[in-house]
Design a protein around this motif. Structure first.
Motif, PDB file in Angstrom:
ATOM      1  N   LYS A  47     -77.506  19.232  24.929  1.00 42.23           N
ATOM      2  CA  LYS A  47     -78.254  18.017  24.612  1.00 42.23           C
ATOM      3  C   LYS A  47     -78.989  18.347  23.320  1.00 42.23           C
ATOM      4  CE  LYS A  47     -78.755  16.585  29.372  1.00 42.23           C
ATOM      5  NZ  LYS A  47     -79.664  16.293  30.476  1.00 42.23           N
ATOM      6  N   VAL A  48     -78.872  17.483  22.330  1.00 41.73           N
ATOM      7  CA  VAL A  48     -79.417  17.769  21.005  1.00 41.73           C
ATOM      8  C   VAL A  48     -80.486  16.746  20.659  1.00 41.73           C
ATOM      9  CG1 VAL A  48     -78.860  17.993  18.556  1.00 41.73           C
ATOM     10  CG2 VAL A  48     -77.228  18.781  20.277  1.00 41.73           C
ATOM     11  N   LYS A  49     -81.575  17.250  20.084  1.00 45.39           N
ATOM     12  CA  LYS A  49     -82.665  16.381  19.650  1.00 45.39           C
ATOM     13  C   LYS A  49     -82.984  16.717  18.196  1.00 45.39           C
ATOM     14  CE  LYS A  49     -87.493  15.249  20.523  1.00 45.39           C
ATOM     15  NZ  LYS A  49     -88.693  15.601  21.285  1.00 45.39           N
ATOM     16  N   ILE A  50     -82.981  15.709  17.342  1.00 51.30           N
ATOM     17  CA  ILE A  50     -83.361  15.864  15.937  1.00 51.30           C
ATOM     18  C   ILE A  50     -84.704  15.166  15.767  1.00 51.30           C
ATOM     19  CG2 ILE A  50     -82.737  15.407  13.544  1.00 51.30           C
ATOM     20  CD1 ILE A  50     -80.533  16.959  14.724  1.00 51.30           C
ATOM     21  N   SER A  51     -85.658  15.862  15.179  1.00 52.24           N
ATOM     22  CA  SER A  51     -86.967  15.247  14.973  1.00 52.24           C
ATOM     23  C   SER A  51     -87.496  15.586  13.585  1.00 52.24           C
ATOM     24  CB  SER A  51     -87.953  15.700  16.050  1.00 52.24           C
ATOM     25  OG  SER A  51     -88.009  17.097  16.124  1.00 52.24           O
ATOM     26  N   SER A  52     -88.324  14.700  13.081  1.00 53.89           N
ATOM     27  CA  SER A  52     -88.957  14.897  11.782  1.00 53.89           C
ATOM     28  C   SER A  52     -90.303  15.568  12.020  1.00 53.89           C
ATOM     29  CB  SER A  52     -89.147  13.554  11.083  1.00 53.89           C
ATOM     30  OG  SER A  52     -89.838  13.740   9.870  1.00 53.89           O
ATOM     31  N   VAL A  53     -90.429  16.793  11.531  1.00 54.70           N
ATOM     32  CA  VAL A  53     -91.658  17.553  11.724  1.00 54.70           C
ATOM     33  C   VAL A  53     -92.668  17.202  10.636  1.00 54.70           C
ATOM     34  CG1 VAL A  53     -92.616  19.888  11.841  1.00 54.70           C
ATOM     35  CG2 VAL A  53     -90.382  19.413  12.822  1.00 54.70           C
ATOM     36  N   LYS A  54     -92.157  16.944   9.423  1.00 58.62           N
ATOM     37  CA  LYS A  54     -93.032  16.644   8.294  1.00 58.62           C
ATOM     38  C   LYS A  54     -92.339  15.617   7.408  1.00 58.62           C
ATOM     39  CE  LYS A  54     -95.250  18.942   4.388  1.00 58.62           C
ATOM     40  NZ  LYS A  54     -95.334  20.195   3.650  1.00 58.62           N
ATOM     41  N   GLN A  55     -93.049  14.562   7.069  1.00 63.72           N
ATOM     42  CA  GLN A  55     -92.506  13.522   6.204  1.00 63.72           C
ATOM     43  C   GLN A  55     -92.438  14.021   4.761  1.00 63.72           C
ATOM     44  OE1 GLN A  55     -91.300  10.631   7.332  1.00 63.72           O
ATOM     45  NE2 GLN A  55     -91.855  11.215   9.414  1.00 63.72           N
ATOM     46  N   ALA A  56     -91.506  13.470   4.000  1.00 63.44           N
ATOM     47  CA  ALA A  56     -91.394  13.827   2.584  1.00 63.44           C
ATOM     48  C   ALA A  56     -92.622  13.313   1.836  1.00 63.44           C
ATOM     49  CB  ALA A  56     -90.124  13.223   2.002  1.00 63.44           C
ATOM     50  N   GLU A  57     -93.138  14.155   0.926  1.00 65.79           N
ATOM     51  CA  GLU A  57     -94.286  13.766   0.094  1.00 65.79           C
ATOM     52  C   GLU A  57     -94.058  14.266  -1.320  1.00 65.79           C
ATOM     53  OE1 GLU A  57     -98.064  15.080   1.568  1.00 65.79           O
ATOM     54  OE2 GLU A  57     -97.632  14.436   3.602  1.00 65.79           O
ATOM     55  N   ALA A  62     -88.709  16.279   3.312  1.00 66.48           N
ATOM     56  CA  ALA A  62     -89.058  16.189   4.728  1.00 66.48           C
ATOM     57  C   ALA A  62     -88.595  17.459   5.437  1.00 66.48           C
ATOM     58  CB  ALA A  62     -88.391  14.970   5.355  1.00 66.48           C
ATOM     59  N   VAL A  63     -89.222  17.757   6.546  1.00 62.86           N
ATOM     60  CA  VAL A  63     -88.815  18.899   7.369  1.00 62.86           C
ATOM     61  C   VAL A  63     -88.245  18.337   8.670  1.00 62.86           C
ATOM     62  CG1 VAL A  63     -89.575  20.961   8.597  1.00 62.86           C
ATOM     63  CG2 VAL A  63     -90.575  20.398   6.368  1.00 62.86           C
ATOM     64  N   LEU A  64     -86.998  18.684   8.926  1.00 65.97           N
ATOM     65  CA  LEU A  64     -86.327  18.232  10.140  1.00 65.97           C
ATOM     66  C   LEU A  64     -86.165  19.402  11.097  1.00 65.97           C
ATOM     67  CD1 LEU A  64     -83.485  16.082   8.555  1.00 65.97           C
ATOM     68  CD2 LEU A  64     -85.682  15.290   9.451  1.00 65.97           C
ATOM     69  N   MET A  65     -86.170  19.101  12.381  1.00 67.40           N
ATOM     70  CA  MET A  65     -85.966  20.135  13.388  1.00 67.40           C
ATOM     71  C   MET A  65     -84.859  19.679  14.336  1.00 67.40           C
ATOM     72  SD  MET A  65     -88.639  21.939  16.048  1.00 67.40           S
ATOM     73  CE  MET A  65     -89.070  20.451  16.906  1.00 67.40           C
ATOM     74  N   CYS A  66     -83.952  20.595  14.614  1.00 65.92           N
ATOM     75  CA  CYS A  66     -82.869  20.329  15.562  1.00 65.92           C
ATOM     76  C   CYS A  66     -83.074  21.254  16.757  1.00 65.92           C
ATOM     77  CB  CYS A  66     -81.518  20.608  14.906  1.00 65.92           C
ATOM     78  SG  CYS A  66     -80.137  20.479  16.056  1.00 65.92           S
ATOM     79  N   SER A  67     -83.106  20.674  17.941  1.00 62.37           N
ATOM     80  CA  SER A  67     -83.253  21.463  19.169  1.00 62.37           C
ATOM     81  C   SER A  67     -82.064  21.183  20.074  1.00 62.37           C
ATOM     82  CB  SER A  67     -84.545  21.086  19.896  1.00 62.37           C
ATOM     83  OG  SER A  67     -85.664  21.293  19.056  1.00 62.37           O
ATOM     84  N   ALA A  68     -81.543  22.232  20.698  1.00 61.77           N
ATOM     85  CA  ALA A  68     -80.421  22.094  21.630  1.00 61.77           C
ATOM     86  C   ALA A  68     -80.862  22.611  22.993  1.00 61.77           C
ATOM     87  CB  ALA A  68     -79.218  22.874  21.118  1.00 61.77           C
ATOM     88  N   TYR A  69     -80.525  21.867  24.031  1.00 65.92           N
ATOM     89  CA  TYR A  69     -80.971  22.194  25.382  1.00 65.92           C
ATOM     90  C   TYR A  69     -79.812  22.123  26.371  1.00 65.92           C
ATOM     91  CZ  TYR A  69     -85.439  20.763  23.336  1.00 65.92           C
ATOM     92  OH  TYR A  69     -86.526  20.626  22.524  1.00 65.92           O
TER      93      TYR A  69
END
Length: 101
Positions: A47-57, A62-69
């Motif tokens: 199961k994969v979740k992509i989330s934005s940790v930090k918005q582009a400025e 931007a900083v994206l994070m991918c988590s696999a469970y």
């Protein structure tokens, strides 16, 4: 001490040893092979979740994070793609964390 006495007696009795070995050969080994195959031959897609940790400025992306469970087997390779190509620069990986902690 009682267990040692039983073990010594059983180890001296060739008939008991042959009977136990026959039981292992007839029951334990075939069943262990079936159960082992039933577990090892299975895979579970992550199961994969992509989330934005930090918005582009400004000039900072931007900083994206991918988590696999919840995947099996436990070895996994995760790659970021941009326009279908693997991205290798500006990518940080972390070690796996048990139970998603």
């Amino acid at each position: 001490e009682e267990g040692v006495k039983y073990a010594e007696n059983w180890n001296k009795d060739q008939a008991i040893l042959q009977q136990l070995k026959a039981q292992v050969d007839a029951f334990c080994i075939p069943n262990a092979q079936v159960f082992d195959s039933a577990v090892r031959d299975k895979t579970v897609k992550p199961k994969v979740k992509i989330s934005s940790v930090k918005q582009a400025e400004g000039n900072h992306p931007a900083v994206l994070m991918c988590s696999a469970y919840e995947f099996y087997p436990e070895k996994i390779k995760v790659s970021w793609l941009r326009n279908g190509e693997v991205v290798t620069t500006d990518v940080t990986s972390t070690m796996e964390m048990a139970d998603g902690d």
